[in-house]
Design a protein around this motif. Structure first.
Motif, PDB file in Angstrom:
ATOM      1  N   ASP A 137       0.830  -1.215   0.000  1.00 28.38           N
ATOM      2  CA  ASP A 137       0.000   0.000   0.000  1.00 28.38           C
ATOM      3  C   ASP A 137       0.864   1.264   0.000  1.00 28.38           C
ATOM      4  O   ASP A 137       0.489   2.275   0.576  1.00 28.38           O
ATOM      5  N   PHE A 138       2.035   1.159  -0.636  1.00 22.04           N
ATOM      6  CA  PHE A 138       2.956   2.294  -0.739  1.00 22.04           C
ATOM      7  C   PHE A 138       3.406   2.801   0.636  1.00 22.04           C
ATOM      8  O   PHE A 138       3.638   3.986   0.821  1.00 22.04           O
ATOM      9  N   PRO A 184      -2.804   3.199  -5.017  1.00 19.24           N
ATOM     10  CA  PRO A 184      -3.494   1.900  -4.967  1.00 19.24           C
ATOM     11  C   PRO A 184      -3.075   1.067  -3.760  1.00 19.24           C
ATOM     12  O   PRO A 184      -2.064   1.316  -3.117  1.00 19.24           O
ATOM     13  N   ARG A 185      -3.876   0.044  -3.539  1.00 21.33           N
ATOM     14  CA  ARG A 185      -3.629  -0.896  -2.446  1.00 21.33           C
ATOM     15  C   ARG A 185      -3.801  -2.305  -3.007  1.00 21.33           C
ATOM     16  O   ARG A 185      -4.812  -2.607  -3.642  1.00 21.33           O
ATOM     17  N   VAL A 186      -2.815  -3.162  -2.775  1.00 25.83           N
ATOM     18  CA  VAL A 186      -2.848  -4.544  -3.257  1.00 25.83           C
ATOM     19  C   VAL A 186      -3.054  -5.464  -2.062  1.00 25.83           C
ATOM     20  O   VAL A 186      -2.373  -5.323  -1.037  1.00 25.83           O
ATOM     21  N   SER A 187      -3.976  -6.401  -2.196  1.00 27.86           N
ATOM     22  CA  SER A 187      -4.269  -7.301  -1.088  1.00 27.86           C
ATOM     23  C   SER A 187      -4.490  -8.711  -1.615  1.00 27.86           C
ATOM     24  O   SER A 187      -4.884  -8.921  -2.772  1.00 27.86           O
ATOM     25  N   GLY A 246      -5.968  -8.907  -5.439  1.00 24.15           N
ATOM     26  CA  GLY A 246      -6.695  -7.761  -5.970  1.00 24.15           C
ATOM     27  C   GLY A 246      -6.021  -6.438  -5.670  1.00 24.15           C
ATOM     28  O   GLY A 246      -5.172  -6.345  -4.782  1.00 24.15           O
ATOM     29  N   ALA A 247      -6.392  -5.471  -6.424  1.00 22.57           N
ATOM     30  CA  ALA A 247      -5.887  -4.114  -6.235  1.00 22.57           C
ATOM     31  C   ALA A 247      -7.055  -3.150  -6.324  1.00 22.57           C
ATOM     32  O   ALA A 247      -8.013  -3.368  -7.073  1.00 22.57           O
TER      33      ALA A 247
END
Length: 480
Positions: A121-122, A288-291, A316-317
């Motif tokens: 998530d940066f 963005p956020r990747v999970s 997912g992002a």
């Protein structure tokens, strides 16, 4: 090096705390400070605030860990169904119709596991952990600031009781002296050496002395109540230190120490860092956020051997496209809050610098007042003794004697206050430097170690071995 020297200077002033305690069983200044430290509700309140800040670290760290959850349910479906049943008689060939109602019942159960993990998530979550840690450091130094205020209040209460008690003793001595002067005036009136006016003047001064003594005793009671509130127990006989603590020779040296270690400044520096991290977190929220997520499920029909199993894994992002300007506003708001914290840091620095200077000024004023007060008492005593001797020879009136006695009383009162003010100002200097703490003073207390609780909760223990250690710490603190 300068900090170690200041520690050494403060410690020198504290060596005298217990010198006379054994012989007279008197309360020392160290006893008052220890009582304040061990019974202060304000300290206990802020320790709880710090423990709450420690928990923020564990909660922030949880965002970097996988989240595993489960679901389970058992379902019973029930109802009834009505149907029309048509039958034909084989002998006659006639048909008959009837309605049939029958119950419907089914039982099923299912269990499921789901797992989710933030992959990237940066740095937003990691910065949240850093923010929580900086908040803990700010809270720790704020607690040190509260500790200083608690110890300084105990110090001031100690010396105010001393001031009030010495004033009462002085007033009582003055009352006895005026009673003697009144008796002498009455004796001289009997032999015709003075008039009734002289006796009346002595009687009026005696009434005034009694009133002043009553006021002094009232002030002593007020000082004792403040001591009780600050220290946690009523004062007994008080034994002050033999000498005031040794201090840096110049205001500049004390100021440099204060600007480096004063808890208010250090706490505010961490608050500035917190505000800067909030800006970075707000900016990261725009990215963005990747999970990663996974699910497992099992469902069975209890009334039969039928069952089904299922599972899924997904990466997912997600990210914002348009939020109506909210995210940009949050960034600007965080910047404004950072500027606010920086301004507060500048203000805290100026206040600490001013506090050191004011404390030294008060100390110099008190020392000058002591020097002048000693000269004034010496001169007033000589004048009083001379005027009283002249009065016995008829060269002075009773009023002259009473006025000289009042001058001596005023001089002694001012000297007592100046001596108390000197010690209070000296400890105000120590507090202004940020050194009025149990560690710097080396007080004989069980010290509160903020790292003990933090080390137990920073990893977010649940019912593990670390969690059991945490339970023991809470029981020791009386929180469970």
């Amino acid at each position: 090096m300068a900090t170690n020297r200041v520690k050494r200077l403060v410690a020198c002033g504290c060596v005298a705390f217990g010198l006379a305690a054994g012989a007279a069983q008197a309360d020392t200044l160290a006893d008052a400070m220890v009582g304040a430290y061990e019974t202060s509700g304000l300290l206990e309140q802020n320790r709880a605030v710090l423990r709450a800040a420690d928990e923020d670290v564990a909660q922030a760290l949880a965002g970097l860990r996988p989240v595993l959850s489960w679901t389970a349910n058992a379902t019973r479906n029930f109802g009834e169904a009505r149907s029309t049943n048509t039958t034909t008689n084989p002998l006659t060939g006639q048909s008959s119709t009837r309605q049939v109602t029958s119950p419907t019942v089914s039982n099923s159960a299912s269990v499921g596991l789901s797992l989710s993990l933030m992959v990237y998530d940066f740095g937003r979550t990691r910065m949240g952990v850093d923010l929580a840690k900086e908040s803990v450091l700010a809270a720790r130094h704020s607690l040190v600031g509260v500790e200083q205020r608690v110890l300084l209040r105990a110090t001031e209460a100690f010396y105010e009781v001393r001031r009030a008690q010495q004033t009462v003793d002085l007033r009582e001595s003055n009352l006895r002296l005026i009673q003697q002067e009144l008796q002498a005036a009455r004796d001289r009136f009997e032999v015709g050496e003075v008039t009734r006016t002289d006796v009346a003047l002595a009687e009026a001064r005696l009434a005034e002395a009694r009133s002043q003594l009553a006021a002094a005793r009232g002030n002593l009671t007020i000082a004792q109540e403040e001591y009780l509130a600050a220290v946690g127990q009523r004062p007994g006989p008080l034994q002050p230190p033999a000498s005031e603590p040794e201090l840096p020779a110049t205001v500049e040296a004390a100021t440099q120490t204060a600007l480096r270690i004063h808890p208010d400044i250090v706490a505010q520096q961490h608050s500035v860092t917190v505000a800067e991290l909030q800006i970075a977190i707000a900016e990261a929220a725009m990215k963005p956020r990747v999970s990663l997520s996974g699910n497992l499920g099992y469902q069975a029909d209890i009334d039969s051997t039928d069952y089904s199993r299922s599972g899924s894994v997904s990466l997912g992002a997600e990210g914002p496209i348009y939020q109506g300007g909210e995210l940009s506003s949050l960034v600007r708001q965080a910047m404004a809050q950072r500027d606010q914290q920086r301004a507060l840091l500048l203000q805290a620095t100026r206040q600490v610098r001013q506090g050191v200077a004011n404390a030294y000024i008060q100390l110099e004023v008190a020392r000058s007042s002591i020097t002048s007060g000693n000269d004034q008492v010496r001169a007033a005593r000589v004048a009083f003794e001379g005027i009283r001797e002249e009065a016995t020879l008829g060269a002075r009136t009773t009023l002259d004697v009473l006025n000289a006695e009042q001058d001596l009383l005023d001089a002694r009162t001012l000297l007592i206050s100046a001596q108390v003010d000197e010690f209070v100002a000296a400890y105000n200097v120590i507090a202004a430097m940020g050194l009025l703490t149990v560690d710097q003073l080396d007080l004989p207390v069980q010290r509160y170690d903020p790292s003990v609780y933090y080390n137990l909760v920073k990893t977010g223990p649940a019912r593990s071995q670390e969690g059991e250690k945490l339970d023991r710490v809470l029981r020791a603190l009386g929180k469970q």
